[in-house]
Design a protein around this motif. Sequence first.
Motif, short mmCIF file in Angstrom:
data_model
loop_
_atom_site.label_atom_id
_atom_site.label_comp_id
_atom_site.label_asym_id
_atom_site.label_seq_id
_atom_site.Cartn_x
_atom_site.Cartn_y
_atom_site.Cartn_z
N HIS A 77 0.81 -1.22 0.00
CA HIS A 77 0.00 0.00 0.00
C HIS A 77 0.85 1.27 0.00
O HIS A 77 0.48 2.27 -0.62
N VAL A 78 1.98 1.27 0.70
CA VAL A 78 2.81 2.48 0.77
C VAL A 78 3.35 2.84 -0.61
O VAL A 78 3.38 4.01 -1.00
N ASP A 79 3.75 1.83 -1.37
CA ASP A 79 4.36 2.08 -2.68
C ASP A 79 3.36 2.07 -3.83
O ASP A 79 3.58 2.75 -4.84
N ALA A 80 2.29 1.31 -3.69
CA ALA A 80 1.45 1.06 -4.87
C ALA A 80 -0.02 1.42 -4.71
O ALA A 80 -0.77 1.31 -5.70
N PHE A 81 -0.48 1.85 -3.53
CA PHE A 81 -1.89 2.19 -3.37
C PHE A 81 -2.10 3.63 -3.85
O PHE A 81 -2.36 4.55 -3.08
N ASN A 82 -1.96 3.81 -5.16
CA ASN A 82 -1.94 5.15 -5.74
C ASN A 82 -2.97 5.28 -6.84
O ASN A 82 -3.39 4.30 -7.46
N ASP A 83 -3.34 6.52 -7.10
CA ASP A 83 -4.09 6.88 -8.30
C ASP A 83 -3.29 7.92 -9.05
O ASP A 83 -2.72 8.84 -8.43
N PRO A 84 -3.20 7.83 -10.39
CA PRO A 84 -2.50 8.87 -11.15
C PRO A 84 -3.31 10.16 -11.14
O PRO A 84 -4.53 10.16 -11.37
N LEU A 85 -2.63 11.27 -10.87
CA LEU A 85 -3.26 12.57 -10.70
C LEU A 85 -2.72 13.55 -11.73
O LEU A 85 -1.51 13.57 -12.00
N VAL A 86 -3.61 14.35 -12.33
CA VAL A 86 -3.19 15.43 -13.22
C VAL A 86 -3.78 16.74 -12.72
O VAL A 86 -4.86 16.77 -12.14
N ASP A 87 -3.03 17.83 -12.94
CA ASP A 87 -3.46 19.17 -12.54
C ASP A 87 -3.62 20.04 -13.77
O ASP A 87 -2.90 19.87 -14.77
N ASP A 107 0.49 6.73 -21.60
CA ASP A 107 0.35 6.81 -23.05
C ASP A 107 -0.46 8.02 -23.51
O ASP A 107 -0.59 8.26 -24.71
N GLY A 108 -1.01 8.76 -22.57
CA GLY A 108 -1.85 9.90 -22.92
C GLY A 108 -1.06 11.08 -23.45
O GLY A 108 0.02 11.38 -22.95
N GLU A 109 -1.60 11.75 -24.46
CA GLU A 109 -1.00 12.99 -24.97
C GLU A 109 -1.66 14.15 -24.25
O GLU A 109 -2.61 14.77 -24.73
N TRP A 110 -1.16 14.45 -23.06
CA TRP A 110 -1.82 15.36 -22.14
C TRP A 110 -1.83 16.80 -22.65
O TRP A 110 -2.67 17.59 -22.24
N ASN A 111 -0.93 17.16 -23.55
CA ASN A 111 -0.95 18.50 -24.13
C ASN A 111 -2.14 18.70 -25.06
O ASN A 111 -2.49 19.85 -25.38
N ASN A 112 -2.75 17.59 -25.49
CA ASN A 112 -3.88 17.69 -26.42
C ASN A 112 -5.22 17.42 -25.75
O ASN A 112 -6.25 17.37 -26.45
N ILE A 113 -5.22 17.22 -24.44
CA ILE A 113 -6.46 16.91 -23.72
C ILE A 113 -7.00 18.18 -23.07
O ILE A 113 -6.27 18.94 -22.44
N GLN A 114 -8.29 18.40 -23.22
CA GLN A 114 -8.94 19.61 -22.72
C GLN A 114 -9.31 19.48 -21.26
O GLN A 114 -9.75 18.42 -20.80
N GLY A 122 -3.75 22.03 -23.38
CA GLY A 122 -2.31 22.21 -23.26
C GLY A 122 -1.85 22.63 -21.89
O GLY A 122 -0.67 22.95 -21.70
N ASN A 123 -2.77 22.64 -20.92
CA ASN A 123 -2.41 23.08 -19.57
C ASN A 123 -2.43 21.96 -18.53
O ASN A 123 -2.24 22.22 -17.34
N LEU A 124 -2.66 20.74 -18.97
CA LEU A 124 -2.67 19.62 -18.02
C LEU A 124 -1.25 19.10 -17.81
O LEU A 124 -0.47 18.96 -18.75
#
Length: 264
Positions: A77-87, A107-114, A122-124
């Motif tokens: 849990h300390v190392d792997a109980f995670n969720d990926p977060l974007v701001d 694999d996401g192209e985060w610069n192209n996601i609204q 382009g702000n994520l």
Amino acid sequence: MSIDKIISLCKRRGFVFQSSEIYGGFGAVYDYGPLGTALKNNISQIWWQAMTQFHENIVGIDSGILMHPKIWEASGHVDAFNDPLVDCKQCKARYPADELFDGNPEDGEWNNIQCPKCGTTGNLTEPRQFNLMFKTHIGPVQKDANVAYLRPETAQGIYVNYLLTQNAMRLKIPFGIAQIGKAFRNEIIARNFIFRTREFEQLEMQYFVKPGNDDQSMRDWKDERIAFYSQLGIDSGKLRLQEHGADELAHYAKEAWDIEFEFP
């Protein structure tokens, strides 16, 4: 019926209140009112009876919410109980990565996601891992040696008491250990009323079998759990069993199923 109408009804009838409402509320935490408490306790008692009284080889325990931090290191849990977060750098909103991208976040192209909130592109940020456990400190001094966690699930309390329980009650495999208790998860975004909260109660039973008997035991318990919800008065036509995909399984799991309810 909309979720807003259900929330309003639960409040008016004394089932569920927003926690700390007189101070503006506290996100994703709810208090159960008189009728909600009675309903929740009735369900818990029926479940406890179904587990520990109708089965001679299932016993109950009540483990601590706070446990040695090495337990959570050993369980991953300390190392792997995670969720990926974007701001969003524009409006400062935060999102679980899988809410904005269906697939591996790397694999996401985060610069192209609204951004859903401000609408900019382009702000994520790139995804970063966010641990879902609530961290605290034991004693008056806050240092790494005193770190502890509020349990994110009740299962570990069962596992670490396995041998103690087996020896005390002279149990032989197969047997089960049941527990009812609070768990806590620091969700990135907790929403949808009491369906996803940061503090919740779990009714959990771990059943231990000999290798080779696991497939049959899984089939038996799937049937029994579906029958339990029917006994509560839930329309069986609104229930279904949904198997976890290979990419959804916990690292220790061979097979896993959810019982899903078709919400109105």
